[in-house]
Each structure stands twice: as structure tokens, then as C-alpha cells.
Design a protein around this motif. Structure first.
Motif, PDB file in Angstrom:
ATOM      1  N   PRO A   1     -38.881 -44.464  15.160  1.00 27.94           N
ATOM      2  CA  PRO A   1     -40.001 -43.877  15.886  1.00 27.94           C
ATOM      3  C   PRO A   1     -39.658 -42.462  16.379  1.00 27.94           C
ATOM      4  CG  PRO A   1     -38.949 -45.566  17.222  1.00 27.94           C
ATOM      5  CD  PRO A   1     -38.275 -45.585  15.894  1.00 27.94           C
ATOM      6  N   LEU A   2     -40.672 -41.700  16.647  1.00 27.89           N
ATOM      7  CA  LEU A   2     -40.520 -40.321  17.088  1.00 27.89           C
ATOM      8  C   LEU A   2     -39.542 -40.193  18.247  1.00 27.89           C
ATOM      9  CD1 LEU A   2     -41.329 -37.302  17.255  1.00 27.89           C
ATOM     10  CD2 LEU A   2     -43.187 -38.026  18.766  1.00 27.89           C
ATOM     11  N   GLU A   3     -39.684 -41.009  19.272  1.00 33.91           N
ATOM     12  CA  GLU A   3     -38.863 -40.843  20.467  1.00 33.91           C
ATOM     13  C   GLU A   3     -37.372 -41.051  20.177  1.00 33.91           C
ATOM     14  OE1 GLU A   3     -40.673 -45.056  20.836  1.00 33.91           O
ATOM     15  OE2 GLU A   3     -41.269 -43.100  20.026  1.00 33.91           O
ATOM     16  N   HIS A   4     -37.026 -41.895  19.221  1.00 33.10           N
ATOM     17  CA  HIS A   4     -35.613 -42.100  18.881  1.00 33.10           C
ATOM     18  C   HIS A   4     -35.054 -40.911  18.111  1.00 33.10           C
ATOM     19  CE1 HIS A   4     -36.045 -46.770  19.214  1.00 33.10           C
ATOM     20  NE2 HIS A   4     -36.053 -46.166  20.381  1.00 33.10           N
ATOM     21  N   THR A   5     -35.808 -40.449  17.120  1.00 35.17           N
ATOM     22  CA  THR A   5     -35.353 -39.299  16.330  1.00 35.17           C
ATOM     23  C   THR A   5     -35.303 -38.056  17.193  1.00 35.17           C
ATOM     24  OG1 THR A   5     -36.273 -40.300  14.336  1.00 35.17           O
ATOM     25  CG2 THR A   5     -35.780 -37.931  14.256  1.00 35.17           C
ATOM     26  N   LEU A   6     -36.301 -37.866  18.031  1.00 32.65           N
ATOM     27  CA  LEU A   6     -36.321 -36.707  18.924  1.00 32.65           C
ATOM     28  C   LEU A   6     -35.107 -36.716  19.839  1.00 32.65           C
ATOM     29  CD1 LEU A   6     -37.799 -34.189  19.979  1.00 32.65           C
ATOM     30  CD2 LEU A   6     -39.048 -35.710  21.532  1.00 32.65           C
ATOM     31  N   ALA A   7     -34.790 -37.868  20.430  1.00 33.86           N
ATOM     32  CA  ALA A   7     -33.634 -37.960  21.323  1.00 33.86           C
ATOM     33  C   ALA A   7     -32.340 -37.654  20.566  1.00 33.86           C
ATOM     34  CB  ALA A   7     -33.567 -39.345  21.965  1.00 33.86           C
ATOM     35  N   MET A   8     -32.217 -38.145  19.345  1.00 29.87           N
ATOM     36  CA  MET A   8     -31.029 -37.871  18.534  1.00 29.87           C
ATOM     37  C   MET A   8     -30.893 -36.378  18.259  1.00 29.87           C
ATOM     38  SD  MET A   8     -30.117 -37.157  15.023  1.00 29.87           S
ATOM     39  CE  MET A   8     -31.544 -37.668  14.107  1.00 29.87           C
TER      40      MET A   8
ATOM     41  N   LEU B   1     -42.477 -28.941  21.644  1.00 30.44           N
ATOM     42  CA  LEU B   1     -43.858 -28.465  21.608  1.00 30.44           C
ATOM     43  C   LEU B   1     -44.764 -29.543  21.042  1.00 30.44           C
ATOM     44  CD1 LEU B   1     -45.877 -26.104  21.924  1.00 30.44           C
ATOM     45  CD2 LEU B   1     -45.252 -25.412  19.591  1.00 30.44           C
ATOM     46  N   GLY B   2     -45.737 -29.959  21.837  1.00 28.45           N
ATOM     47  CA  GLY B   2     -46.705 -30.956  21.406  1.00 28.45           C
ATOM     48  C   GLY B   2     -48.122 -30.435  21.567  1.00 28.45           C
ATOM     49  N   CYS B   3     -49.078 -31.287  21.260  1.00 28.88           N
ATOM     50  CA  CYS B   3     -50.488 -30.887  21.278  1.00 28.88           C
ATOM     51  C   CYS B   3     -51.251 -31.370  22.501  1.00 28.88           C
ATOM     52  CB  CYS B   3     -51.185 -31.404  20.017  1.00 28.88           C
ATOM     53  SG  CYS B   3     -50.524 -30.704  18.497  1.00 28.88           S
ATOM     54  N   SER B   4     -50.739 -32.390  23.189  1.00 28.58           N
ATOM     55  CA  SER B   4     -51.488 -32.900  24.340  1.00 28.58           C
ATOM     56  C   SER B   4     -50.560 -33.173  25.522  1.00 28.58           C
ATOM     57  CB  SER B   4     -52.242 -34.184  23.980  1.00 28.58           C
ATOM     58  OG  SER B   4     -51.392 -35.305  23.974  1.00 28.58           O
TER      59      SER B   4
ATOM     60  N   GLY C   1     -36.221 -20.253  27.956  1.00 24.09           N
ATOM     61  CA  GLY C   1     -35.420 -19.440  27.048  1.00 24.09           C
ATOM     62  C   GLY C   1     -34.869 -20.236  25.877  1.00 24.09           C
ATOM     63  N   ALA C   2     -35.643 -21.158  25.373  1.00 21.32           N
ATOM     64  CA  ALA C   2     -35.212 -22.050  24.300  1.00 21.32           C
ATOM     65  C   ALA C   2     -34.750 -21.267  23.072  1.00 21.32           C
ATOM     66  CB  ALA C   2     -36.341 -22.996  23.909  1.00 21.32           C
ATOM     67  N   SER C   3     -33.681 -21.775  22.458  1.00 24.27           N
ATOM     68  CA  SER C   3     -33.236 -21.229  21.177  1.00 24.27           C
ATOM     69  C   SER C   3     -33.428 -22.258  20.061  1.00 24.27           C
ATOM     70  CB  SER C   3     -31.768 -20.799  21.249  1.00 24.27           C
ATOM     71  OG  SER C   3     -30.954 -21.877  21.642  1.00 24.27           O
ATOM     72  N   CYS C   4     -33.914 -23.433  20.446  1.00 25.24           N
ATOM     73  CA  CYS C   4     -34.224 -24.495  19.486  1.00 25.24           C
ATOM     74  C   CYS C   4     -35.579 -25.094  19.866  1.00 25.24           C
ATOM     75  CB  CYS C   4     -33.145 -25.570  19.520  1.00 25.24           C
ATOM     76  SG  CYS C   4     -33.429 -26.955  18.398  1.00 25.24           S
ATOM     77  N   LEU C   5     -36.423 -25.260  18.872  1.00 24.14           N
ATOM     78  CA  LEU C   5     -37.759 -25.807  19.096  1.00 24.14           C
ATOM     79  C   LEU C   5     -37.922 -27.092  18.311  1.00 24.14           C
ATOM     80  CD1 LEU C   5     -40.722 -25.585  20.103  1.00 24.14           C
ATOM     81  CD2 LEU C   5     -41.185 -24.269  18.028  1.00 24.14           C
ATOM     82  N   MET C   6     -38.474 -28.111  18.958  1.00 24.14           N
ATOM     83  CA  MET C   6     -38.848 -29.364  18.310  1.00 24.14           C
ATOM     84  C   MET C   6     -40.370 -29.455  18.365  1.00 24.14           C
ATOM     85  SD  MET C   6     -35.858 -31.013  17.822  1.00 24.14           S
ATOM     86  CE  MET C   6     -34.194 -30.626  18.361  1.00 24.14           C
ATOM     87  N   SER C   7     -41.004 -29.422  17.204  1.00 22.46           N
ATOM     88  CA  SER C   7     -42.451 -29.534  17.117  1.00 22.46           C
ATOM     89  C   SER C   7     -42.809 -30.978  16.786  1.00 22.46           C
ATOM     90  CB  SER C   7     -42.978 -28.595  16.027  1.00 22.46           C
ATOM     91  OG  SER C   7     -44.328 -28.870  15.731  1.00 22.46           O
TER      92      SER C   7
ATOM     93  N   MET D   1     -35.765 -18.265  16.627  1.00 13.94           N
ATOM     94  CA  MET D   1     -34.991 -19.412  17.109  1.00 13.94           C
ATOM     95  C   MET D   1     -33.743 -19.623  16.270  1.00 13.94           C
ATOM     96  SD  MET D   1     -36.559 -21.154  19.600  1.00 13.94           S
ATOM     97  CE  MET D   1     -38.097 -20.940  20.465  1.00 13.94           C
ATOM     98  N   GLU D   2     -32.778 -20.334  16.847  1.00 13.39           N
ATOM     99  CA  GLU D   2     -31.630 -20.786  16.062  1.00 13.39           C
ATOM    100  C   GLU D   2     -32.089 -21.841  15.051  1.00 13.39           C
ATOM    101  OE1 GLU D   2     -28.388 -19.901  16.092  1.00 13.39           O
ATOM    102  OE2 GLU D   2     -28.708 -18.390  17.636  1.00 13.39           O
ATOM    103  N   ARG D   3     -32.959 -22.741  15.518  1.00 12.80           N
ATOM    104  CA  ARG D   3     -33.460 -23.800  14.658  1.00 12.80           C
ATOM    105  C   ARG D   3     -34.809 -24.274  15.166  1.00 12.80           C
ATOM    106  NH1 ARG D   3     -29.475 -28.088  12.836  1.00 12.80           N
ATOM    107  NH2 ARG D   3     -28.767 -26.196  11.832  1.00 12.80           N
ATOM    108  N   VAL D   4     -35.667 -24.638  14.219  1.00 14.00           N
ATOM    109  CA  VAL D   4     -36.938 -25.280  14.520  1.00 14.00           C
ATOM    110  C   VAL D   4     -36.945 -26.603  13.769  1.00 14.00           C
ATOM    111  CG1 VAL D   4     -39.435 -25.184  14.179  1.00 14.00           C
ATOM    112  CG2 VAL D   4     -38.202 -23.137  14.906  1.00 14.00           C
ATOM    113  N   CYS D   5     -37.241 -27.681  14.476  1.00 13.17           N
ATOM    114  CA  CYS D   5     -37.351 -29.003  13.861  1.00 13.17           C
ATOM    115  C   CYS D   5     -38.808 -29.441  13.955  1.00 13.17           C
ATOM    116  CB  CYS D   5     -36.452 -30.006  14.571  1.00 13.17           C
ATOM    117  SG  CYS D   5     -34.703 -29.587  14.505  1.00 13.17           S
ATOM    118  N   ILE D   6     -39.358 -29.802  12.821  1.00  9.74           N
ATOM    119  CA  ILE D   6     -40.742 -30.260  12.761  1.00  9.74           C
ATOM    120  C   ILE D   6     -40.704 -31.735  12.395  1.00  9.74           C
ATOM    121  CG2 ILE D   6     -42.946 -30.001  11.567  1.00  9.74           C
ATOM    122  CD1 ILE D   6     -42.112 -26.989  11.185  1.00  9.74           C
TER     123      ILE D   6
END
Length: 152
Positions: free
Chosen positions: A13-20, A35-38, A84-90, A104-109
Motif C-alpha cells: 500500500p501507498l503508506e508502506h512504500t512512502l514510509a520506506m 505532495l498530494g491533491c487533497s 526547503g525540501a530537496s526530495c519530493l514524493m508525489s 530537486m535531488e530526487r522526485v518520487c512519483i
């Protein structure tokens, strides 16, 4: 110049992968924005991240607070990353502009592979970013492990 890493969620699930991924970003010394939509979904993720997994603890906060600039991980619905994020999780199909990837250093979608709309959105995002010259990698879950399936 950063790169966009696409994570096709089919098993976890999203929350597990996001936490990892947030844990790995923390180990790299990166401040992160999610970054989310709601706002409701960010509140839901906030609660899941506080619960953590075992001894995993990810200090974070929801955008709009007094201490946004101090948060190592900031959950937000806008692209004004006060920490001042250098990494973004969309997540949840939040748009990422090519300029953000390069800054950014990295963006994860992260996208739900069981949702055809989410897959279509991720494909469109891949095309937009790679057409703009951004480096990109596509990762998929394969029997519990992450495997790089494409790179451009």
C-alpha cells in the motif's frame, strides 16, 4: 540535476512504500515534501506516518503549521515547499513540473497500479517529464522486491 523515479504500486500500500522511501531519503540527508491533491488525504497519511512500522519513526508535519520550515518531512497540497525540501514524493496523481525535477535531488512519483486512471496519469507524467529532458526511472514491484523496468 535531479531525476524522477516512478513507483508502480501493485503489492504494497501507498503508506508502506512512502514510509520506506522517506526513510531512505532521510538516510541520504534530504529534507522531503510529500505532495498530494487533497488536505483530507494528507491528514490520513499524517496519521499513518505517525503510527510507523515497528521502531521506524519519521518526524514530519502537515503544511500550514507554525513550524513548516523546521519539518524534515512536510505533507502538503501545494508546491511552496516551506521546509526547503530537496526530495519530493508525489502521491495520488499530484502534478510535478519539469522545473521541480531539475531543482530537486530526487522526485518520487508513487501511483496505484490497480487504478487505471492512476496508471494513465503516471504515463502522461512520464511523457511530460522525459519530453522536457528530465531523467526518469520506472520501478515496479516484483514478488516483494522493487525492480527497475525502464530508464530514460
Amino acid at each position: 540535476m535531479g531525476a524522477a523515479f516512478f513507483y508502480h504500486l501493485t503489492e504494497s500500500p501507498l503508506e508502506h512504500t512512502l514510509a520506506m522511501l522517506l526513510g531512505k531519503a532521510d538516510q541520504a540527508g534530504w529534507r522531503c515534501a510529500v505532495l498530494g491533491c487533497s488536505a483530507e488525504r494528507m491528514i490520513w497519511l499524517d496519521q499513518r506516518l505517525w503510527l510507523g512500522a515497528g521502531d521506524a519513526f519519521l518526524a514530519h508535519g502537515l503544511a500550514g503549521g507554525t513550524y513548516d520550515a523546521d519539518q524534515p518531512i512536510l505533507l502538503t497540497t501545494n508546491d511552496d515547499f516551506q521546509n526547503g525540501a530537496s526530495c519530493l514524493m508525489s502521491v495520488d496523481g499530484a502534478d510535478v513540473e519539469p522545473e521541480v525535477v531539475t531543482a530537486m535531488e530526487r522526485v518520487c512519483i508513487l501511483f496505484d497500479g490497480n487504478d487505471t486512471d492512476a496508471v494513465d496519469k503516471a504515463r502522461a507524467q512520464w511523457k511530460t517529464l522525459t519530453d522536457a529532458g528530465c531523467s526518469a526511472q520506472y520501478w515496479a514491484q516484483d514478488n516483494g522486491s522493487w525492480t527497475k523496468k525502464a530508464e530514460r
